[in-house]
Design a protein around this motif. Structure first.
Motif, PDB file in Angstrom:
ATOM      1  N   VAL A   1       0.843  -1.200   0.000  1.00 31.44           N
ATOM      2  CA  VAL A   1       0.000   0.000   0.000  1.00 31.44           C
ATOM      3  C   VAL A   1       0.874   1.243   0.000  1.00 31.44           C
ATOM      4  CG1 VAL A   1      -1.662   1.338   1.354  1.00 31.44           C
ATOM      5  CG2 VAL A   1      -1.945  -1.142   1.140  1.00 31.44           C
ATOM      6  N   PHE A   2       1.876   1.257   0.866  1.00 26.06           N
ATOM      7  CA  PHE A   2       2.711   2.441   0.981  1.00 26.06           C
ATOM      8  C   PHE A   2       3.572   2.637  -0.263  1.00 26.06           C
ATOM      9  CE2 PHE A   2       6.327   4.935   2.606  1.00 26.06           C
ATOM     10  CZ  PHE A   2       5.616   6.040   3.050  1.00 26.06           C
ATOM     11  N   GLU A   3       3.967   1.570  -0.908  1.00 27.24           N
ATOM     12  CA  GLU A   3       4.759   1.696  -2.133  1.00 27.24           C
ATOM     13  C   GLU A   3       3.950   2.413  -3.216  1.00 27.24           C
ATOM     14  OE1 GLU A   3       7.959   1.641  -4.560  1.00 27.24           O
ATOM     15  OE2 GLU A   3       7.880   1.106  -2.430  1.00 27.24           O
ATOM     16  N   LYS A   4       2.665   2.120  -3.305  1.00 28.43           N
ATOM     17  CA  LYS A   4       1.798   2.841  -4.245  1.00 28.43           C
ATOM     18  C   LYS A   4       1.707   4.313  -3.860  1.00 28.43           C
ATOM     19  CE  LYS A   4      -1.302  -1.074  -5.174  1.00 28.43           C
ATOM     20  NZ  LYS A   4      -2.707  -1.547  -5.034  1.00 28.43           N
ATOM     21  N   LEU A   5       1.575   4.570  -2.578  1.00 29.74           N
ATOM     22  CA  LEU A   5       1.368   5.929  -2.085  1.00 29.74           C
ATOM     23  C   LEU A   5       2.569   6.818  -2.344  1.00 29.74           C
ATOM     24  CD1 LEU A   5      -0.551   7.755  -0.299  1.00 29.74           C
ATOM     25  CD2 LEU A   5       0.855   7.023   1.631  1.00 29.74           C
TER      26      LEU A   5
ATOM     27  N   GLN B   1       8.036   0.962  10.618  1.00 26.65           N
ATOM     28  CA  GLN B   1       8.496   0.792   9.249  1.00 26.65           C
ATOM     29  C   GLN B   1       7.302   0.269   8.464  1.00 26.65           C
ATOM     30  OE1 GLN B   1      12.293  -1.458   9.021  1.00 26.65           O
ATOM     31  NE2 GLN B   1      12.296  -1.358  11.261  1.00 26.65           N
ATOM     32  N   PRO B   2       7.329   0.302   7.121  1.00 29.15           N
ATOM     33  CA  PRO B   2       6.168  -0.195   6.383  1.00 29.15           C
ATOM     34  C   PRO B   2       5.741  -1.611   6.775  1.00 29.15           C
ATOM     35  CG  PRO B   2       7.608   1.005   4.902  1.00 29.15           C
ATOM     36  CD  PRO B   2       8.335   0.910   6.227  1.00 29.15           C
TER      37      PRO B   2
ATOM     38  N   PHE C   1      -7.970  12.818   0.651  1.00 25.55           N
ATOM     39  CA  PHE C   1      -6.866  12.026   1.196  1.00 25.55           C
ATOM     40  C   PHE C   1      -6.443  10.931   0.222  1.00 25.55           C
ATOM     41  CE2 PHE C   1      -8.906  13.820   4.959  1.00 25.55           C
ATOM     42  CZ  PHE C   1      -7.802  14.357   5.604  1.00 25.55           C
ATOM     43  N   ASP C   2      -5.144  10.674   0.203  1.00 26.00           N
ATOM     44  CA  ASP C   2      -4.595   9.603  -0.629  1.00 26.00           C
ATOM     45  C   ASP C   2      -4.552   8.273   0.109  1.00 26.00           C
ATOM     46  OD1 ASP C   2      -3.822  11.354  -2.906  1.00 26.00           O
ATOM     47  OD2 ASP C   2      -2.486  12.228  -1.407  1.00 26.00           O
ATOM     48  N   LEU C   3      -4.559   8.323   1.436  1.00 27.57           N
ATOM     49  CA  LEU C   3      -4.519   7.113   2.254  1.00 27.57           C
ATOM     50  C   LEU C   3      -5.344   7.328   3.505  1.00 27.57           C
ATOM     51  CD1 LEU C   3      -3.324   4.317   3.088  1.00 27.57           C
ATOM     52  CD2 LEU C   3      -1.411   5.583   4.123  1.00 27.57           C
TER      53      LEU C   3
END
Length: 210
Positions: free
Chosen positions: A29-33, A157-158, A102-104
């Protein structure tokens, strides 16, 4: 509730000896963000030091709306209509900019503390602040009888979340299995779910915006 605007810089690390929980889905999820130059995050939880440290490495807007202590959550909506409950959740979110998207959204386990009607109202209150590519992350349960313990989460961390006991007594639980969650939290759909050893489901979500 609080808002924080983070410039780039800093080190994403959490100190101390807080318990950690591995995340199976948040790294993706965070990699996309983080592919964007700047992003905006709504966290339905307290502004923990480790979360602030984590995001300090990125150019982002953070809005924390720790709703667990709201009377609407602890005492219920009572005789309020759906429209009144939506308005109450909108007020509790305290998003000052009506144009904010919001993006997330980090739900953590918050949906499991809302009965069906309240979760629908919360979804309607949240929907105006989403866009078609908004991502979501949270925890559901495999079965409605799964035991949950209220926790305050942070991001170390992610792939690692910090976990601490809450300061307030645990609200009444309404655990939502994944199939029920997506029928009530109508502004999101579940992209992927992973079963955790304690019976919870970690879920990655995408916004449902027309």
């Amino acid at each position: 509730m609080s808002e924080v605007l983070n410039p780039a810089g800093g080190v994403a690390a959490a100190g101390g000896t807080l318990p950690r929980q591995q995340s199976l889905l948040f790294p993706a999820v965070f990699e996309k963000l983080r592919k964007g130059d700047r992003f905006s995050v709504l966290d339905i939880g307290p502004a923990t030091p480790e979360t602030l440290r984590f995001y300090s490495a990125y150019r982002c807007h953070l809005h924390f709306a720790s709703l667990f202590s709201e009377s609407l959550v602890r005492e219920g909506a009572g005789e309020m209509s759906h429209e009144e409950t939506v308005k109450s959740f909108s007020d509790a979110l305290a998003i000052s900019d009506p144009g904010r998207r919001f993006d997330l959204v980090m739900f953590w386990d918050f949906p499991n503390y809302l009965p069906d009607t309240a979760l629908r109202a919360f979804s309607d209150a949240l929907s105006p602040y989403l866009h078609e590519k908004t991502l979501g992350h949270g925890f559901a349960v495999r079965a409605s009888g799964t035991r949950l313990s209220n926790r305050w989460y942070g991001i170390d961390q992610p792939h690692l979340f910090t976990v601490r006991p809450p300061r307030d007594p645990q609200p009444k639980l309404y655990p939502h299995a994944q199939a029920i969650l997506i029928n009530l939290l109508t502004c999101f759909s579940v992209e992927r779910g992973m079963l955790l050893p304690d019976g919870r489901l970690e879920v990655a979500m995408n916004a449902n915006i027309d």
